[in-house]
Enzyme design. Sequence first.
Site, PDB file in Angstrom:
ATOM      1  N   ASP A 156       0.834  -1.191   0.000  1.00 37.76           N
ATOM      2  CA  ASP A 156       0.000   0.000   0.000  1.00 37.76           C
ATOM      3  C   ASP A 156       0.878   1.254   0.000  1.00 37.76           C
ATOM      4  O   ASP A 156       1.864   1.332   0.749  1.00 37.76           O
ATOM      5  CB  ASP A 156      -0.898  -0.024   1.244  1.00 37.76           C
ATOM      6  CG  ASP A 156      -1.834   1.156   1.311  1.00 37.76           C
ATOM      7  OD1 ASP A 156      -2.717   1.251   0.447  1.00 37.76           O
ATOM      8  OD2 ASP A 156      -1.677   1.983   2.239  1.00 37.76           O
ATOM      9  N   GLU A 209       1.741  -0.393  -5.037  1.00 39.19           N
ATOM     10  CA  GLU A 209       0.831   0.706  -5.348  1.00 39.19           C
ATOM     11  C   GLU A 209       1.733   1.929  -5.480  1.00 39.19           C
ATOM     12  O   GLU A 209       2.132   2.532  -4.477  1.00 39.19           O
ATOM     13  CB  GLU A 209      -0.200   0.909  -4.249  1.00 39.19           C
ATOM     14  CG  GLU A 209      -1.207   1.996  -4.586  1.00 39.19           C
ATOM     15  CD  GLU A 209      -2.191   2.274  -3.454  1.00 39.19           C
ATOM     16  OE1 GLU A 209      -3.374   2.525  -3.740  1.00 39.19           O
ATOM     17  OE2 GLU A 209      -1.770   2.252  -2.280  1.00 39.19           O
TER      18      GLU A 209
END
Length: 806
Positions: free
Chosen positions: A432, A488
Amino acid sequence: MMSSHLASPPTPSSLRSLDAYPLLCTKTPSRLLQRRRRRRSNLSRSVMRRTDLERTGWSTLTVRARDGGAASGEVETAVVERPRPSSFQVSRGRPMPLGATARDGGVNFSVYSSNAASATLCLISLADLNEQSRVTEEISLDPMINRTGDVWHVLLKGDFTDVLYGYKFDGTFSPEEGHHYDASRILLDPYAKAVISRGEYGILGPDGDCWPQMACRVPSHGDEFDWEGDLPLKYHPKDLIIYEMHVRGFTRHDSSMTDFPGTYRGVVEKLDHLKELGVNCIELMPCHEFNELEYFSYNSVLGDYKMNFWGYSTINYFSPMVRYSSAGLSSCGQDAINEFKTLIKEAHKRGIEVLMDVVFNHTAEGNENGPVLSFRGIDNSMYYMLAPKGEFYNYSGCGNTLNCNHPAVRQFIVDCLRYWVTEMHVDGFRFDLASILTRSSSLWDAVNVFGKPIEGDLLTTGTPLTSPPLIDMISNDPILRGVKLIAEAWDTGGLYQVGTFPHWGIWSEWNGKYRDVVRQFIKGTDGFSGAFAESLCGSPNLYQEGGRRPWNSVNFVCAHDGFTLADLVSYNDKHNLANGEDNNDGESHNNSWNCGQEGEFAGISVKRLRKRQMRNFFVCLMVSQGIPMTYMGDEYGHTKGGNNNSYCHDNYINYFRWDKKEESSLDFYRFCSLMTKFRHECESLGLSDFPTAERLQWHGHLPGQPDWSETSRFVAYTMVDSVKGELYIAFNASHLPVTVALPERPGYRWEPLVDTSKPAPFDFLSSDLPEREVAVKQYAQFLDSNWYPMLSYSSIILLLSPETNA
């Protein structure tokens, strides 16, 4: 020389040298410290006073005066606290490995803190934790004995049944210097393998506390799990079809009819659904220990309570979320660990890999007003990226930023990832806000990282690095370089690295540009035909120059963050009022189109167009080079009512609706299952390199004449496939129908397979469809002339078959 009157109590070192009394003076209040001269005639009174004190837990220390001091025959008496007898045998211990480790007939405790002045190991019985958060026993660590470098350590032997642990650290409390030490707080070990607090999801702690005291599980020599010979599946990335899912949301709805809804065991009960769908890899939204009560507050809009449902707020990175298990606090968290392992094992049995969504960009401790749970109280200036006056950098948008490229922190992250691979058998990770992992650490300097200065090295905190040490370590680690690594590739500080993320040839990326381009083209926006064609080829414009391959692109149209697939074609605007933030949260630029009417309730023609668009998006995903990723519930058309930021809802908004899936079993769900199966069957839809002209040919309304103009909304191409022969794939994103001329293939004819403009089950003419021959004949008059009619907003797949009646 001992005088007859001491101005201060004896120090522990001086008491240690006195053979007459082995206990250390650990607590010496001045009102209780008494040094009196007594003659032998008063000895009986002294003995009586000692007996009275011992009843209250205090003892006296008697020392005879030495030559030159008090008069002959006089004694010195000091009152000292009698430490509670320890139920554990305590010894020095070892600095490595970090964490609590069962070894040498006991448990070795080891924790890193470079700035603490003192450390105390706290042992807490499960009963004390549940009732009053009391510390059952404290063991102070001697910096001369129990510290090696910056590592504090101790070995205990004894009975650890239902015993948990934590630490207290003392030192300077100086936030402006980056230090937040508070000796009254019990802190979690960053390397703890299970965190215990509340046993049931969403239930408040004692007295309604959302943040009750937490403690860590003590490992046992008997901690074993029967993996039944489980081995990693090791699929090549190009062969993956990823399914992003939420453990609790997947089976929490009543319609799941599972024995253990909302748990790891519940997911196991539904793994066959994923296999039927054609998924061979699941990406679990955060399963590290977090506090779902972090945002707990009454939501007047829905009449329930807001939760941290998504879980992007990690408390401990080594610990699986205990309240996702059916076992709760059983065996102090070991049963929860075993449930997670069972999920991995059972997924592997069905040919499904498991990736974890990990959040190594910030923690649950937030900014300076957040709770002190672990990292901040142990070594705040090391774990977090700080400004010169101690303020927290906030590249995560969540209050703090993990200091990822600090040497100790990056080692911590690598150790954690290795643990999940070797001990828990996960197959890889999605990182993330991974761009934070590329930013320079606090007090960055070349000596700190490379051991020597580098000319021109003037990097400041948070500067993006071309060769980040953490990414370097992960990419070249002998264990981690063999698993799936997905970034990401952006953060909330404005760093956007899609196509440029440091990769060492092995990292894939969530391709956010693919998402945006595909959404724009499918809904009929001018100017995207060329970019759409690049996306279908695996985005060579992003990855080819850097030496990467199509599988470095994880293609997605929808994910947990943003509209679902059904909402993408039903809403022009976000509808987040249920979040209680006046619709100010969430992305406002969604590249969505409601097909003519806003909201779930619409006319028949609008609903038909929406289903067509959903099929178009799914076809695009399955025929694009790269790794396709779908989101939980999109296979049946799950709606969140236009909410594109459902982070706080533990309710129907985020729950997978198994009843809706059954309703869709002969409609969109069937279509999705057949499309994933088709992708697996085709050799040409998962290439290891970008397609060339030898395999791929572009077309327009006429063969070999593609239209890349600004107003073009039509893209078509043929692909040579060693299994299927050849495919013709076309997308008409115009509001007008079109009749396309098909490429001539002497001795062969084109046969229809997919046409998204047709109602189910004729949208996919599978071989087992009873009416298939009749449906094919309806196309005959066009295909005999090498033409095919396409409705507006539709896509087709045709297969080349030998001509039987030439």
